[in-house]
Motif scaffolding. Sequence first.
Motif, mmCIF file in Angstrom:
data_model
loop_
_atom_site.group_PDB
_atom_site.id
_atom_site.type_symbol
_atom_site.label_atom_id
_atom_site.label_comp_id
_atom_site.label_asym_id
_atom_site.label_seq_id
_atom_site.Cartn_x
_atom_site.Cartn_y
_atom_site.Cartn_z
ATOM 1 N N GLY A 232 -26.887 -1.333 -4.632
ATOM 2 C CA GLY A 232 -25.847 -0.894 -3.717
ATOM 3 C C GLY A 232 -24.956 0.159 -4.344
ATOM 4 O O GLY A 232 -25.237 0.672 -5.423
ATOM 5 N N LYS A 233 -23.861 0.493 -3.675
ATOM 6 C CA LYS A 233 -23.016 1.602 -4.103
ATOM 7 C C LYS A 233 -22.385 1.372 -5.468
ATOM 8 O O LYS A 233 -22.004 2.323 -6.146
ATOM 9 C CB LYS A 233 -21.924 1.840 -3.056
ATOM 10 N N ASP A 234 -22.238 0.123 -5.865
ATOM 11 C CA ASP A 234 -21.586 -0.168 -7.144
ATOM 12 C C ASP A 234 -22.575 -0.359 -8.285
ATOM 13 O O ASP A 234 -22.191 -0.742 -9.382
ATOM 14 C CB ASP A 234 -20.712 -1.427 -7.011
ATOM 15 N N ASP A 235 -23.842 -0.112 -8.030
ATOM 16 C CA ASP A 235 -24.846 -0.274 -9.076
ATOM 17 C C ASP A 235 -24.653 0.792 -10.150
ATOM 18 O O ASP A 235 -24.481 1.974 -9.846
ATOM 19 C CB ASP A 235 -26.255 -0.162 -8.479
ATOM 20 N N GLU A 236 -24.706 0.373 -11.411
ATOM 21 C CA GLU A 236 -24.418 1.297 -12.507
ATOM 22 C C GLU A 236 -25.419 2.443 -12.585
ATOM 23 O O GLU A 236 -25.089 3.542 -13.040
ATOM 24 C CB GLU A 236 -24.406 0.539 -13.845
ATOM 25 N N TYR A 237 -26.632 2.244 -12.126
ATOM 26 C CA TYR A 237 -27.620 3.313 -12.189
ATOM 27 C C TYR A 237 -27.317 4.445 -11.213
ATOM 28 O O TYR A 237 -27.823 5.547 -11.361
ATOM 29 C CB TYR A 237 -29.018 2.757 -11.906
ATOM 30 N N GLU A 238 -26.495 4.190 -10.206
ATOM 31 C CA GLU A 238 -26.164 5.228 -9.242
ATOM 32 C C GLU A 238 -25.135 6.209 -9.785
ATOM 33 O O GLU A 238 -24.891 7.248 -9.164
ATOM 34 C CB GLU A 238 -25.639 4.593 -7.946
ATOM 35 N N HIS A 239 -24.538 5.900 -10.923
ATOM 36 C CA HIS A 239 -23.469 6.736 -11.449
ATOM 37 C C HIS A 239 -23.885 7.502 -12.715
ATOM 38 O O HIS A 239 -23.037 7.976 -13.454
ATOM 39 C CB HIS A 239 -22.231 5.872 -11.735
ATOM 40 N N LEU A 240 -25.192 7.632 -12.940
ATOM 41 C CA LEU A 240 -25.647 8.418 -14.075
ATOM 42 C C LEU A 240 -25.358 9.900 -13.831
ATOM 43 O O LEU A 240 -25.580 10.402 -12.724
ATOM 44 C CB LEU A 240 -27.147 8.209 -14.298
ATOM 45 N N CYS A 241 -24.883 10.591 -14.849
ATOM 46 C CA CYS A 241 -24.568 12.015 -14.727
ATOM 47 C C CYS A 241 -25.803 12.846 -15.087
ATOM 48 O O CYS A 241 -26.573 12.477 -15.965
ATOM 49 C CB CYS A 241 -23.409 12.382 -15.653
ATOM 50 N N GLY A 242 -25.962 13.964 -14.408
ATOM 51 C CA GLY A 242 -27.041 14.882 -14.750
ATOM 52 C C GLY A 242 -28.329 14.629 -14.012
ATOM 53 O O GLY A 242 -29.378 15.172 -14.400
ATOM 54 N N THR A 243 -28.294 13.813 -12.945
ATOM 55 C CA THR A 243 -29.499 13.569 -12.151
ATOM 56 C C THR A 243 -29.180 13.766 -10.670
ATOM 57 O O THR A 243 -28.026 13.692 -10.254
ATOM 58 C CB THR A 243 -30.043 12.139 -12.331
ATOM 59 N N ARG A 244 -30.225 14.012 -9.903
ATOM 60 C CA ARG A 244 -30.108 14.003 -8.448
ATOM 61 C C ARG A 244 -30.628 12.644 -7.978
ATOM 62 O O ARG A 244 -31.800 12.338 -8.163
ATOM 63 C CB ARG A 244 -30.918 15.141 -7.830
ATOM 64 N N PHE A 245 -29.754 11.869 -7.396
ATOM 65 C CA PHE A 245 -30.083 10.496 -7.047
ATOM 66 C C PHE A 245 -30.738 10.457 -5.672
ATOM 67 O O PHE A 245 -30.158 10.889 -4.669
ATOM 68 C CB PHE A 245 -28.812 9.641 -7.069
ATOM 69 N N LEU A 246 -31.967 9.938 -5.605
ATOM 70 C CA LEU A 246 -32.741 9.915 -4.367
ATOM 71 C C LEU A 246 -33.221 8.489 -4.085
ATOM 72 O O LEU A 246 -34.379 8.153 -4.317
ATOM 73 C CB LEU A 246 -33.943 10.858 -4.470
#
Length: 356
Positions: A232-246
């Motif tokens: 979900g929105k609070d998952d730590e993997y969603e906040h990695l810098c330097g990637t395009r999250f798809l």
Amino acid sequence: MPTPSGPPYQFARSVWKTLQAFKSRISDPIVFRLWLVLQRLRHGKKIVIICRPGALGDILCTLPMCGEIRKRHPGTWLVFLTHLDYKNMVRLSRCPDNVFGAKSWTWPFTLPANYKLPGIVEAIYNPRTTDELSPKKGTKTHLIDDLAASCNVTLPNSERQPRLFPSAELIKKTQAACGLAEAVAKGKLVIGVNCARSWPVKEWSAPQWQALIDKIHAEYDVVIVQFGFTKGKDDEYEHLCGTRFLPRLKSDELIALVAGCHLVVSTDSGPVHIAGAVGVPVVGLFGANAPQYRLPPDSPGTGLFSQIPCIACHHESPRGHWQSGCPNDIRCMKELDAQTVFEAVKNYLAKAKKPA
């Protein structure tokens, strides 16, 4: 117009989903039987069914047995039964004659013997892994061979690699939808990373992923796309810098995205098998599973693991872990450092050819 939200809307949506799921549970068995009859009438052949509803990597590793099943049942019509989410993926393999996708039939569903309709269905195969059949038992064989063996099928080495064939149009369309068209046009290398949630014993932490991503960007001008499922929105993997999250790509979109990458870096999960199926090099991060039993058998791939005594405990009998954790605090994944992974990435990027 704003999207409805709040407890009343969430409750109504939950009720609607429950009703739809109930409808599918009632309709899927009926529709499938009628569909089988129509297939028999249309093609004039008895039907052989291979049923594997999940998960993504296991479905891919089931596909190579289609060729041997055809030899066993000459002159029949081969049908692959899977969950609806994976229907298009199986079609891209060109292995079965047709694919049926069911909404309600999810893993560990198996097709019961009463679907062997007289004069219509000749045989039913339900490929299962050793740990599905005997949860405490490990196996020292490749996942592809393990699934085939459950159906008494032995695969020749030349037929063990799953293959998928996404069209150039699908790849281009997916890249455009994911915002990669400009980067591809400029000749940038594209790296796909899969750090999605899986069994805890397979996960690599967000700080480890971030360290790897930072190292790649410090030395290369690349685009890094991140795909897979999260919580979900609070998952730590969603906040990695330097990637395009798809997140939440459809199976055929994920395949097309991977096919357009120059390299995939992934934990031990479906994208490792997808990369092999489209011939894209993959760096796999392993702990409980041994890379020689999971990496693509005939496609570029490197399996990385830490040097600890209990490595690859999934293949012991009894298994040395459970899906939610391990007695050794998952040291195998925690001690796999970002620099080791980066060196493997550098090795593949040095060989990668930028698009013209």
